[in-house]
Write a protein that holds these residues in place. Structure first.
Motif, PDB file in Angstrom:
ATOM      1  N   ASN A  57      17.886  93.101  11.677  1.00 19.90           N
ATOM      2  CA  ASN A  57      16.448  93.278  11.871  1.00 19.90           C
ATOM      3  C   ASN A  57      15.641  92.074  11.368  1.00 19.90           C
ATOM      4  O   ASN A  57      14.613  92.226  10.714  1.00 19.90           O
ATOM      5  CB  ASN A  57      15.977  94.571  11.213  1.00 19.90           C
ATOM      6  CG  ASN A  57      14.646  95.026  11.755  1.00 19.90           C
ATOM      7  OD1 ASN A  57      14.296  94.723  12.896  1.00 19.90           O
ATOM      8  ND2 ASN A  57      13.888  95.737  10.951  1.00 19.90           N
ATOM      9  N   LEU A  58      16.143  90.870  11.662  1.00 21.95           N
ATOM     10  CA  LEU A  58      15.456  89.635  11.288  1.00 21.95           C
ATOM     11  C   LEU A  58      15.098  88.861  12.550  1.00 21.95           C
ATOM     12  O   LEU A  58      15.948  88.630  13.402  1.00 21.95           O
ATOM     13  CB  LEU A  58      16.360  88.733  10.434  1.00 21.95           C
ATOM     14  CG  LEU A  58      16.637  89.151   9.010  1.00 21.95           C
ATOM     15  CD1 LEU A  58      17.634  88.197   8.368  1.00 21.95           C
ATOM     16  CD2 LEU A  58      15.363  89.185   8.202  1.00 21.95           C
ATOM     17  N   LYS A  59      13.843  88.448  12.647  1.00 21.49           N
ATOM     18  CA  LYS A  59      13.420  87.615  13.763  1.00 21.49           C
ATOM     19  C   LYS A  59      13.926  86.190  13.537  1.00 21.49           C
ATOM     20  O   LYS A  59      14.310  85.827  12.423  1.00 21.49           O
ATOM     21  CB  LYS A  59      11.893  87.605  13.854  1.00 21.49           C
ATOM     22  CG  LYS A  59      11.304  88.962  14.115  1.00 21.49           C
ATOM     23  CD  LYS A  59       9.805  88.896  14.049  1.00 21.49           C
ATOM     24  CE  LYS A  59       9.230  90.299  14.149  1.00 21.49           C
ATOM     25  NZ  LYS A  59       7.818  90.326  13.844  1.00 21.49           N
ATOM     26  N   GLU A  60      13.881  85.384  14.595  1.00 24.12           N
ATOM     27  CA  GLU A  60      14.356  84.001  14.502  1.00 24.12           C
ATOM     28  C   GLU A  60      13.655  83.243  13.376  1.00 24.12           C
ATOM     29  O   GLU A  60      14.294  82.541  12.591  1.00 24.12           O
ATOM     30  CB  GLU A  60      14.149  83.280  15.830  1.00 24.12           C
ATOM     31  CG  GLU A  60      14.614  81.843  15.814  1.00 24.12           C
ATOM     32  CD  GLU A  60      14.432  81.147  17.147  1.00 24.12           C
ATOM     33  OE1 GLU A  60      14.572  79.909  17.155  1.00 24.12           O
ATOM     34  OE2 GLU A  60      14.155  81.807  18.163  1.00 24.12           O
ATOM     35  N   GLN A  61      12.341  83.391  13.269  1.00 29.02           N
ATOM     36  CA  GLN A  61      11.595  82.686  12.220  1.00 29.02           C
ATOM     37  C   GLN A  61      12.008  83.151  10.824  1.00 29.02           C
ATOM     38  O   GLN A  61      12.020  82.373   9.873  1.00 29.02           O
ATOM     39  CB  GLN A  61      10.086  82.867  12.421  1.00 29.02           C
ATOM     40  CG  GLN A  61       9.559  82.164  13.649  1.00 29.02           C
ATOM     41  CD  GLN A  61       9.847  80.663  13.629  1.00 29.02           C
ATOM     42  OE1 GLN A  61       9.677  79.995  12.611  1.00 29.02           O
ATOM     43  NE2 GLN A  61      10.306  80.132  14.749  1.00 29.02           N
ATOM     44  N   GLU A  62      12.361  84.420  10.681  1.00 35.51           N
ATOM     45  CA  GLU A  62      12.818  84.933   9.392  1.00 35.51           C
ATOM     46  C   GLU A  62      14.198  84.377   9.045  1.00 35.51           C
ATOM     47  O   GLU A  62      14.486  84.105   7.877  1.00 35.51           O
ATOM     48  CB  GLU A  62      12.842  86.461   9.414  1.00 35.51           C
ATOM     49  CG  GLU A  62      11.459  87.068   9.516  1.00 35.51           C
ATOM     50  CD  GLU A  62      11.477  88.566   9.750  1.00 35.51           C
ATOM     51  OE1 GLU A  62      10.581  89.233   9.205  1.00 35.51           O
ATOM     52  OE2 GLU A  62      12.362  89.066  10.479  1.00 35.51           O
ATOM     53  N   HIS A  80      20.184  81.249  22.036  1.00 34.70           N
ATOM     54  CA  HIS A  80      19.124  82.050  22.633  1.00 34.70           C
ATOM     55  C   HIS A  80      19.668  82.735  23.880  1.00 34.70           C
ATOM     56  O   HIS A  80      20.071  82.062  24.831  1.00 34.70           O
ATOM     57  CB  HIS A  80      17.930  81.169  23.003  1.00 34.70           C
ATOM     58  CG  HIS A  80      17.334  80.495  21.811  1.00 34.70           C
ATOM     59  ND1 HIS A  80      17.781  79.276  21.348  1.00 34.70           N
ATOM     60  CD2 HIS A  80      16.343  80.874  20.979  1.00 34.70           C
ATOM     61  CE1 HIS A  80      17.081  78.945  20.279  1.00 34.70           C
ATOM     62  NE2 HIS A  80      16.209  79.889  20.032  1.00 34.70           N
ATOM     63  N   THR A  89       8.730  88.227   4.780  1.00 35.48           N
ATOM     64  CA  THR A  89      10.066  87.653   4.854  1.00 35.48           C
ATOM     65  C   THR A  89      10.807  87.783   3.526  1.00 35.48           C
ATOM     66  O   THR A  89      11.941  88.215   3.490  1.00 35.48           O
ATOM     67  CB  THR A  89       9.995  86.171   5.264  1.00 35.48           C
ATOM     68  OG1 THR A  89       9.292  86.094   6.494  1.00 35.48           O
ATOM     69  CG2 THR A  89      11.366  85.590   5.444  1.00 35.48           C
ATOM     70  N   PHE A 111      20.394  84.534  18.121  1.00 40.03           N
ATOM     71  CA  PHE A 111      19.410  85.063  17.180  1.00 40.03           C
ATOM     72  C   PHE A 111      19.146  86.538  17.493  1.00 40.03           C
ATOM     73  O   PHE A 111      18.834  87.316  16.598  1.00 40.03           O
ATOM     74  CB  PHE A 111      18.111  84.260  17.243  1.00 40.03           C
ATOM     75  CG  PHE A 111      18.229  82.896  16.616  1.00 40.03           C
ATOM     76  CD1 PHE A 111      18.440  82.759  15.248  1.00 40.03           C
ATOM     77  CD2 PHE A 111      18.119  81.746  17.375  1.00 40.03           C
ATOM     78  CE1 PHE A 111      18.540  81.512  14.646  1.00 40.03           C
ATOM     79  CE2 PHE A 111      18.212  80.493  16.785  1.00 40.03           C
ATOM     80  CZ  PHE A 111      18.434  80.375  15.423  1.00 40.03           C
ATOM     81  N   ASP A 112      19.301  86.929  18.767  1.00 45.17           N
ATOM     82  CA  ASP A 112      19.128  88.335  19.139  1.00 45.17           C
ATOM     83  C   ASP A 112      20.183  89.209  18.459  1.00 45.17           C
ATOM     84  O   ASP A 112      19.895  90.333  18.051  1.00 45.17           O
ATOM     85  CB  ASP A 112      19.219  88.506  20.655  1.00 45.17           C
ATOM     86  CG  ASP A 112      18.051  87.852  21.377  1.00 45.17           C
ATOM     87  OD1 ASP A 112      16.979  87.688  20.753  1.00 45.17           O
ATOM     88  OD2 ASP A 112      18.209  87.509  22.564  1.00 45.17           O
ATOM     89  N   ALA A 164      19.139  89.632  14.948  1.00 44.62           N
ATOM     90  CA  ALA A 164      18.008  90.562  14.912  1.00 44.62           C
ATOM     91  C   ALA A 164      18.478  91.997  15.085  1.00 44.62           C
ATOM     92  O   ALA A 164      18.004  92.912  14.400  1.00 44.62           O
ATOM     93  CB  ALA A 164      17.002  90.206  16.002  1.00 44.62           C
TER      94      ALA A 164
END
Length: 97
Positions: free
Chosen positions: A37-42, A70, A3, A29-30, A33
């Motif tokens: 290119n970041l996931k939700e947790q990132e 979401h 991260t 969050f999509d 992403a």
């Protein structure tokens, strides 16, 4: 940790945009992403690191469980909600300055 390596690649302007998108109710969050290119947790980790602790807690309380953040939980297909009582804008002269 991956991260911190990923986030160090972003410019200050990109970080500002990610934070702005994370605060927006209807930006999923999509979408973040797809664009960064970041996931939700990132995104959560980035927000934790970049915001003041009180601001982060406020943001988490706001987005946690929010269906508009979401894509799978949304009740509408795509786009934004438009009230049936909202007037149509036609012949808008202000936009032609």
């Amino acid at each position: 940790m991956e991260t911190s390596e990923t986030n160090s690649e972003f410019t200050e302007r990109e970080l500002d945009r990610i934070i702005e998108m994370a605060w927006e109710d209807r930006t999923t969050f999509d979408a973040i992403a797809f664009q960064f290119n970041l996931k939700e947790q990132e995104v959560i980790a980035l927000m934790r690191r970049e915001l003041k602790p009180s601001s982060f807690r406020m943001w988490r309380a706001r987005v946690q469980g929010r269906s508009t953040k979401h894509a799978a939980k949304r009740t509408f297909e795509k786009g934004t909600f438009k009230s049936s009582r909202q007037k149509q804008i036609t012949h808008n002269k202000i936009s032609k300055r």
